[in-house]
Design an enzyme around this catalytic site. Sequence first.
Site, PDB file in Angstrom:
ATOM      1  N   ASP A  14      -6.921   4.409  -4.538  1.00 50.49           N
ATOM      2  CA  ASP A  14      -7.601   4.229  -3.248  1.00 50.49           C
ATOM      3  C   ASP A  14      -8.266   5.587  -3.008  1.00 50.49           C
ATOM      4  O   ASP A  14      -8.500   6.331  -3.982  1.00 50.49           O
ATOM      5  CB  ASP A  14      -6.587   3.855  -2.152  1.00 50.49           C
ATOM      6  N   LYS A  31       0.857  -1.188   0.000  1.00 47.76           N
ATOM      7  CA  LYS A  31       0.000   0.000   0.000  1.00 47.76           C
ATOM      8  C   LYS A  31       0.888   1.231   0.000  1.00 47.76           C
ATOM      9  O   LYS A  31       2.009   1.186   0.495  1.00 47.76           O
ATOM     10  CB  LYS A  31      -0.877   0.024   1.260  1.00 47.76           C
TER      11      LYS A  31
HETATM   12  O1  2IT Z   1      -8.016  -1.302  -0.759  1.00 48.01           O
HETATM   13  C1  2IT Z   1      -7.918  -1.838  -1.880  1.00 48.01           C
HETATM   14  O2  2IT Z   1      -8.041  -3.060  -2.032  1.00 48.01           O
HETATM   15  C2  2IT Z   1      -7.656  -0.972  -3.027  1.00 48.01           C
HETATM   16  N1  2IT Z   1      -7.524   0.236  -2.830  1.00 48.01           N
HETATM   17  C3  2IT Z   1      -7.509  -1.546  -4.401  1.00 48.01           C
HETATM   18  C4  2IT Z   1      -6.117  -2.002  -4.629  1.00 48.01           C
HETATM   19  C5  2IT Z   1      -5.812  -2.429  -6.050  1.00 48.01           C
HETATM   20  O3  2IT Z   1      -4.638  -2.770  -6.266  1.00 48.01           O
HETATM   21  O4  2IT Z   1      -6.683  -2.435  -6.904  1.00 48.01           O
END
Ligand code: 2IT
Length: 450
Positions: free
Chosen positions: A170, A130
Site C-alpha cells: 500500500d 489491512k
Molecule cells: O488498498 C488496496 O486494495 C491495496 N493496497 C491492495 C491490497 C492487496 O492485497 O493487493
Amino acid sequence: MTTQVDDYIDAIVEDVKRRDPDQPEFHQAVEEVAHSLAPVLSQRPVYREMRVLERMVEPERAIHFRVPWMDDEGVVQVNRGFRVQMNGAIGPYKGGLRFAPSVNLGVMKFLAFEQVFKNALTQLPMGGGKGGADFDPRGKSDAEVMRFCQSFMTELWRYIGPNTDVPAGDIGVGAREVGFMFGQYKRLAAEFTGVLTGKKLDWGGSLMRPEATGYGTAYFLAEVLATDDTTLEGKTIAISGYGNVGAFFIEKANDLGAKVVTIGDEFGFVHDPDGISGDKLEFLKPLWTIHRRPAKDYADEFGLKWVEGKRPWVVPCDVAVPTATQNELDGASAEALIANGCRYVVEAANMPSTPEAIAAFSAAGVKFGPGKAVNAGGVATSGLEMSQNSLRLNWTSEEVDARLHGIMKGIHRTCLRAAEEFGMAGDYVAGANIAGFTKVADAMLDQGVV
Ligand code: 2IT
C-alpha cells in the site's frame, strides 16, 4: 419502516463512535457504508435480526505490536505495527500494508473495513484485512528499510499464511519492502509460499500486479464514461498522487487518448497543461516508488511552476482522480472542481473524498465512483497472483490484463445493478456498498454466529 431502519443504523454508528472516540477515519468509513444500506436492511430484516452489521464493524482480530529497529547511526528506533483482520467470511484475509507516519489503529480499521467490501466486489474469494506501521519511508536507506521490514515480519509472521491472511503493498510498501518481508517470512516459516502478493516476477509475482490499480481505475472510468456515450479520448484529467497507482493510471489514460495534467503531494502540486507523457512519465514512474522523492522534483526537472500548499483540484479538468490518500479532496475542492467543469470523479485512493465532497458531487450531478469499486483492480490482481501461486504457473500479461479488465467491467455492472435494484439508480456509492455487503452478509448468515 424506513425511520425504524434509520434509527437502527444511527444507533450502530453512535455505538462505533462511543466505543472508539479517537478513530475518526473509521467512523467516516462506517457511516458512509451504514447509511447507504438502509434499503437492503429494510427489505431483508434477517440481517438486522442476526446482527450482521454490528458484527461487521468489529474486527475479527486486531494485532498491535512493537517494531524496534536500529538506524544507520546505531540509534534504536521504535515504531508501531498493526494488522487488522476484519472479516474472513468469504476467504483468507487480504489487504495491503501501509508504512506512513499517519498510520494508527483507527486508520488501519477504516482501511480494513473498506477492504472487506472491495474484495467482495472483485468476486474472488478474499476476506478483508489491512496492516502497516507508523514508519516514514522517506529519507531511509535500503539497509534501514530492510532492518525495519525484518523486525516487522518477525512479529507478524505467526498471524499470517497463504490460507490465513495474505498481505501486500500500500502507501510506502512496494516491491522492495515486499521482498524484504517475504525473505524474512520464508526464513521464519521455513516454507516458500504465496504469503504476500506484489512479489517480483522471478519469485512468485504476477505480471501486471504493479500496473493493476492504475489500469483498473482507467478501465472503470471508461465504463462510467460509456454510460454517457463518451470515452477518455480528449479528456483532461487531474490526479494527485504519483506513486504506483498514479503513474500507471497516467500510462493507461494516455493509451486511451486522455491527458493527465497534474500531480502533487501534501506540500503542493504541479500543473503540466501539455500532459504527462513520454520522457516526463518515465521520469515520474520511479520518483516515489523507488526514490521516495517529493513531487516538486517533477516541476524542477521540467521547468514547471510548483504551487506550494495547494491541492491540484483547482485546475480546469473533465475528470478528477484522487490517487493519493484519505480525505485529500474536501468540500471546497469539490466546489472548485465543479465550478471548473469537472463532470466525473473516480477514486483511485482509499476514501480520498470527504463526506462534504461526495455530497457536493451528488448535488451537482457529477458521476462519482467510490474507491472500493474503482481501485479494486489492485487487490483483484493480487487475487490472481494467489491463484497463480496455487497453480504454480504464470499467466501472460495479456491473460492477466484480460482478467483484470473483465473484473473491472463486472464491478461496474454489479454496482449499477445493485443501485438500481434498491431504488438508487446511478448511485455507485450505494451500489458498491450494497453489493459488497450482501455478499459478505449472506456468507456470515450461512456460517452461523461466528
Ligand atoms: O488498498 C488496496 O486494495 C491495496 N493496497 C491492495 C491490497 C492487496 O492485497 O493487493
